[in-house]
Design a protein around this motif. Structure first.
Motif, PDB file in Angstrom:
ATOM      1  N   PRO A   1       0.675  -1.204  -0.009  1.00  0.00           N
ATOM      2  CA  PRO A   1       0.164   0.136   0.009  1.00  0.00           C
ATOM      3  C   PRO A   1       0.997   1.178   0.068  1.00  0.00           C
ATOM      4  O   PRO A   1       0.502   2.168  -0.596  1.00  0.00           O
ATOM      5  CB  PRO A   1      -0.754  -0.242   1.251  1.00  0.00           C
ATOM      6  CG  PRO A   1      -0.893  -1.516   1.397  1.00  0.00           C
ATOM      7  CD  PRO A   1       0.479  -2.342   0.840  1.00  0.00           C
ATOM      8  N   LEU A   2       1.860   1.276   0.852  1.00  0.00           N
ATOM      9  CA  LEU A   2       2.659   2.254   0.645  1.00  0.00           C
ATOM     10  C   LEU A   2       3.270   2.734  -0.579  1.00  0.00           C
ATOM     11  O   LEU A   2       3.372   3.962  -1.049  1.00  0.00           O
ATOM     12  CB  LEU A   2       3.766   2.186   1.596  1.00  0.00           C
ATOM     13  CG  LEU A   2       4.896   3.431   2.002  1.00  0.00           C
ATOM     14  CD1 LEU A   2       4.152   4.722   2.602  1.00  0.00           C
ATOM     15  CD2 LEU A   2       6.017   3.208   3.093  1.00  0.00           C
ATOM     16  N   VAL A   3       3.847   1.665  -1.330  1.00  0.00           N
ATOM     17  CA  VAL A   3       4.290   1.886  -2.469  1.00  0.00           C
ATOM     18  C   VAL A   3       3.401   2.148  -3.641  1.00  0.00           C
ATOM     19  O   VAL A   3       3.748   3.139  -4.516  1.00  0.00           O
ATOM     20  CB  VAL A   3       4.996   0.725  -3.121  1.00  0.00           C
ATOM     21  CG1 VAL A   3       5.385   0.533  -4.507  1.00  0.00           C
ATOM     22  CG2 VAL A   3       6.239  -0.054  -2.185  1.00  0.00           C
ATOM     23  N   PHE A   4       2.031   1.745  -3.487  1.00  0.00           N
ATOM     24  CA  PHE A   4       1.089   2.325  -4.434  1.00  0.00           C
ATOM     25  C   PHE A   4       0.629   3.620  -3.975  1.00  0.00           C
ATOM     26  O   PHE A   4       0.284   4.432  -4.967  1.00  0.00           O
ATOM     27  CB  PHE A   4      -0.207   1.459  -4.365  1.00  0.00           C
ATOM     28  CG  PHE A   4       0.114  -0.144  -4.859  1.00  0.00           C
ATOM     29  CD1 PHE A   4       1.039  -0.281  -5.795  1.00  0.00           C
ATOM     30  CD2 PHE A   4      -0.556  -0.894  -4.378  1.00  0.00           C
ATOM     31  CE1 PHE A   4       1.311  -1.583  -6.313  1.00  0.00           C
ATOM     32  CE2 PHE A   4      -0.354  -2.439  -4.864  1.00  0.00           C
ATOM     33  CZ  PHE A   4       0.563  -2.654  -5.973  1.00  0.00           C
ATOM     34  N   CYS A   5       0.411   4.089  -2.951  1.00  0.00           N
ATOM     35  CA  CYS A   5       0.462   5.521  -2.609  1.00  0.00           C
ATOM     36  C   CYS A   5       1.267   6.468  -3.024  1.00  0.00           C
ATOM     37  O   CYS A   5       1.165   7.256  -3.760  1.00  0.00           O
ATOM     38  CB  CYS A   5      -0.057   5.578  -1.250  1.00  0.00           C
ATOM     39  SG  CYS A   5      -1.489   4.876  -0.355  1.00  0.00           S
ATOM     40  N   LEU A   6       2.697   6.191  -2.993  1.00  0.00           N
ATOM     41  CA  LEU A   6       3.482   6.984  -3.509  1.00  0.00           C
ATOM     42  C   LEU A   6       3.707   6.920  -5.081  1.00  0.00           C
ATOM     43  O   LEU A   6       4.142   7.964  -5.625  1.00  0.00           O
ATOM     44  CB  LEU A   6       5.084   6.564  -2.874  1.00  0.00           C
ATOM     45  CG  LEU A   6       5.246   6.461  -1.440  1.00  0.00           C
ATOM     46  CD1 LEU A   6       6.699   5.964  -0.942  1.00  0.00           C
ATOM     47  CD2 LEU A   6       5.219   8.135  -1.140  1.00  0.00           C
ATOM     48  N   ALA A   7       3.230   5.938  -5.485  1.00  0.00           N
ATOM     49  CA  ALA A   7       3.313   5.901  -7.107  1.00  0.00           C
ATOM     50  C   ALA A   7       2.076   6.831  -7.378  1.00  0.00           C
ATOM     51  O   ALA A   7       2.137   7.407  -8.563  1.00  0.00           O
ATOM     52  CB  ALA A   7       3.189   4.408  -7.512  1.00  0.00           C
ATOM     53  N   LEU A   8       0.918   6.699  -7.047  1.00  0.00           N
ATOM     54  CA  LEU A   8      -0.242   7.365  -7.345  1.00  0.00           C
ATOM     55  C   LEU A   8       0.277   8.825  -7.093  1.00  0.00           C
ATOM     56  O   LEU A   8      -0.190   9.662  -8.030  1.00  0.00           O
ATOM     57  CB  LEU A   8      -1.276   7.217  -6.539  1.00  0.00           C
ATOM     58  CG  LEU A   8      -2.509   8.049  -6.907  1.00  0.00           C
ATOM     59  CD1 LEU A   8      -2.977   7.794  -8.311  1.00  0.00           C
ATOM     60  CD2 LEU A   8      -3.788   7.565  -5.855  1.00  0.00           C
TER      61      LEU A   8
ATOM     62  N   CYS B   1      -5.851  -2.370  -3.320  1.00  0.00           N
ATOM     63  CA  CYS B   1      -6.936  -2.146  -4.174  1.00  0.00           C
ATOM     64  C   CYS B   1      -6.959  -0.710  -4.933  1.00  0.00           C
ATOM     65  O   CYS B   1      -7.681  -0.463  -5.763  1.00  0.00           O
ATOM     66  CB  CYS B   1      -8.354  -2.162  -3.654  1.00  0.00           C
ATOM     67  SG  CYS B   1      -8.537  -4.079  -3.189  1.00  0.00           S
ATOM     68  N   LEU B   2      -6.066   0.122  -4.456  1.00  0.00           N
ATOM     69  CA  LEU B   2      -5.535   1.385  -5.057  1.00  0.00           C
ATOM     70  C   LEU B   2      -4.879   1.232  -6.501  1.00  0.00           C
ATOM     71  O   LEU B   2      -4.886   2.245  -6.975  1.00  0.00           O
ATOM     72  CB  LEU B   2      -4.725   2.215  -4.134  1.00  0.00           C
ATOM     73  CG  LEU B   2      -4.800   3.773  -4.545  1.00  0.00           C
ATOM     74  CD1 LEU B   2      -6.203   4.244  -4.213  1.00  0.00           C
ATOM     75  CD2 LEU B   2      -3.847   4.296  -3.243  1.00  0.00           C
ATOM     76  N   LEU B   3      -4.408  -0.046  -6.791  1.00  0.00           N
ATOM     77  CA  LEU B   3      -3.504  -0.180  -7.980  1.00  0.00           C
ATOM     78  C   LEU B   3      -4.481   0.257  -9.193  1.00  0.00           C
ATOM     79  O   LEU B   3      -3.622   0.816 -10.115  1.00  0.00           O
ATOM     80  CB  LEU B   3      -3.115  -1.683  -8.021  1.00  0.00           C
ATOM     81  CG  LEU B   3      -2.333  -1.983  -9.440  1.00  0.00           C
ATOM     82  CD1 LEU B   3      -1.099  -1.337  -9.300  1.00  0.00           C
ATOM     83  CD2 LEU B   3      -2.060  -3.480  -9.219  1.00  0.00           C
ATOM     84  N   PRO B   4      -5.659   0.152  -9.398  1.00  0.00           N
ATOM     85  CA  PRO B   4      -6.348   0.606 -10.514  1.00  0.00           C
ATOM     86  C   PRO B   4      -6.405   2.097 -10.748  1.00  0.00           C
ATOM     87  O   PRO B   4      -6.215   2.570 -11.857  1.00  0.00           O
ATOM     88  CB  PRO B   4      -7.804  -0.171 -10.469  1.00  0.00           C
ATOM     89  CG  PRO B   4      -7.734  -1.191  -9.682  1.00  0.00           C
ATOM     90  CD  PRO B   4      -6.482  -0.864  -8.776  1.00  0.00           C
TER      91      PRO B   4
END
Length: 268
Positions: free
Chosen positions: A140-147, A198-201
């Motif tokens: 989740p931390l990686v996906f939030c930073l990526a977004l 689930c933040l990936l999309p």
């Protein structure tokens, strides 16, 4: 040097006038006196009973020096100390060999991260319940930073909005799930982990927004697909993790509302 004589003093003329070599040493003019010392210390016989000697009367040897009886080095450490230290170093090496990997000590399991990511990308794929209950926050931390990073490329500084909406959503879903299922089964870490994966999309949607402008009708269609994708994935993972039989549709609507907020940040 005047008393030593010249170089011709070593030659003497005979009766016939022939020169011959004179072997007599010249006089230096002073006498060389050497001091003498009297050794009055009595001689001490060797002690063959000392630790450094080993008697072998049966072998015909009066005694020989055994260097292994003394210390191994000049600092006074004997063999027993060195052997103990070697054993200690061996034990320490075995302890380091038995330690788990660094990622496991930090609570990061790459296999669980991969399985959760595949479960989000394919909502129809079955996932182990134990993996979903893992409180893994690395993904989740990686996906939030990526977004946030991709939106930053579009000229939008939205890190505070992402973390703010995410934290408020985690608190809301933790309270909601605690009322729907047994409270002991729900953990705040597991809820935050599922919502973060689930933040990936939304990360994919923000990447598309860099390539093309998704505002207008096209933006509504693509955003609706991304929101539906996130809602189905999150509700499926919640239903599997907390054994929520026939309750997936009830949790899907709040998930769609939460990820709709992320979609608004991404588009506008």
């Amino acid at each position: 040097m005047s008393q030593f004589g010249g170089p011709n003093d070593f030659y003497a003329s005979g009766p016939t006038g022939d020169s011959s070599y004179n072997f007599d040493m010249p006089e230096f003019g002073q006498e060389l006196n050497f001091q003498s010392f009297d050794n009055t210390q009595p001689s001490v016989p060797p002690n063959y009973d000392a630790p450094g000697y080993n008697n072998a009367p049966n072998q015909g040897l009066g005694g020989f020096y055994d260097p292994t009886a003394y210390t191994d080095n000049a600092y006074g450490q004997d063999k027993s100390f060195n052997q103990t230290g070697a054993a200690g170093n061996g034990a320490a090496g075995n302890e380091f060999d038995d330690e788990p990997p660094l990622l496991e000590e930090l609570g990061i399991n790459p296999n669980h991260i991969f399985q959760k990511t595949l479960a989000v990308l394919n909502p129809l794929r079955g996932t182990d319940q134990q993996i979903l209950q893992d409180t893994d926050m690395a993904g989740p931390l990686v996906f939030c930073l990526a977004l946030g990073g991709i939106l930053l490329l579009s000229g939008k500084v939205t890190f505070s909005y992402i973390y703010g909406i995410g934290v408020m959503g985690c608190i809301f879903f933790y309270c909601l799930l605690s009322m729907m299922v047994t409270r002991s089964q729900v953990t705040f870490g597991a809820v935050a982990s599922v919502l973060g994966y689930c933040l990936l999309p939304m990360v994919v949607l923000s990447g598309i927004n860099i390539l093309i402008t998704i505002q207008g009708t096209l933006g509504l269609i693509v955003s609706g697909i991304a929101i539906l994708w996130c809602a189905i994935s999150a509700s499926k993972l919640f239903a599997t993790a907390f054994s929520m039989d026939h309750q997936q549709l009830l949790i899907a609507y709040p998930c769609a509302v939460l990820y709709g907020g992320f979609a608004l940040i991404t588009i506008y």
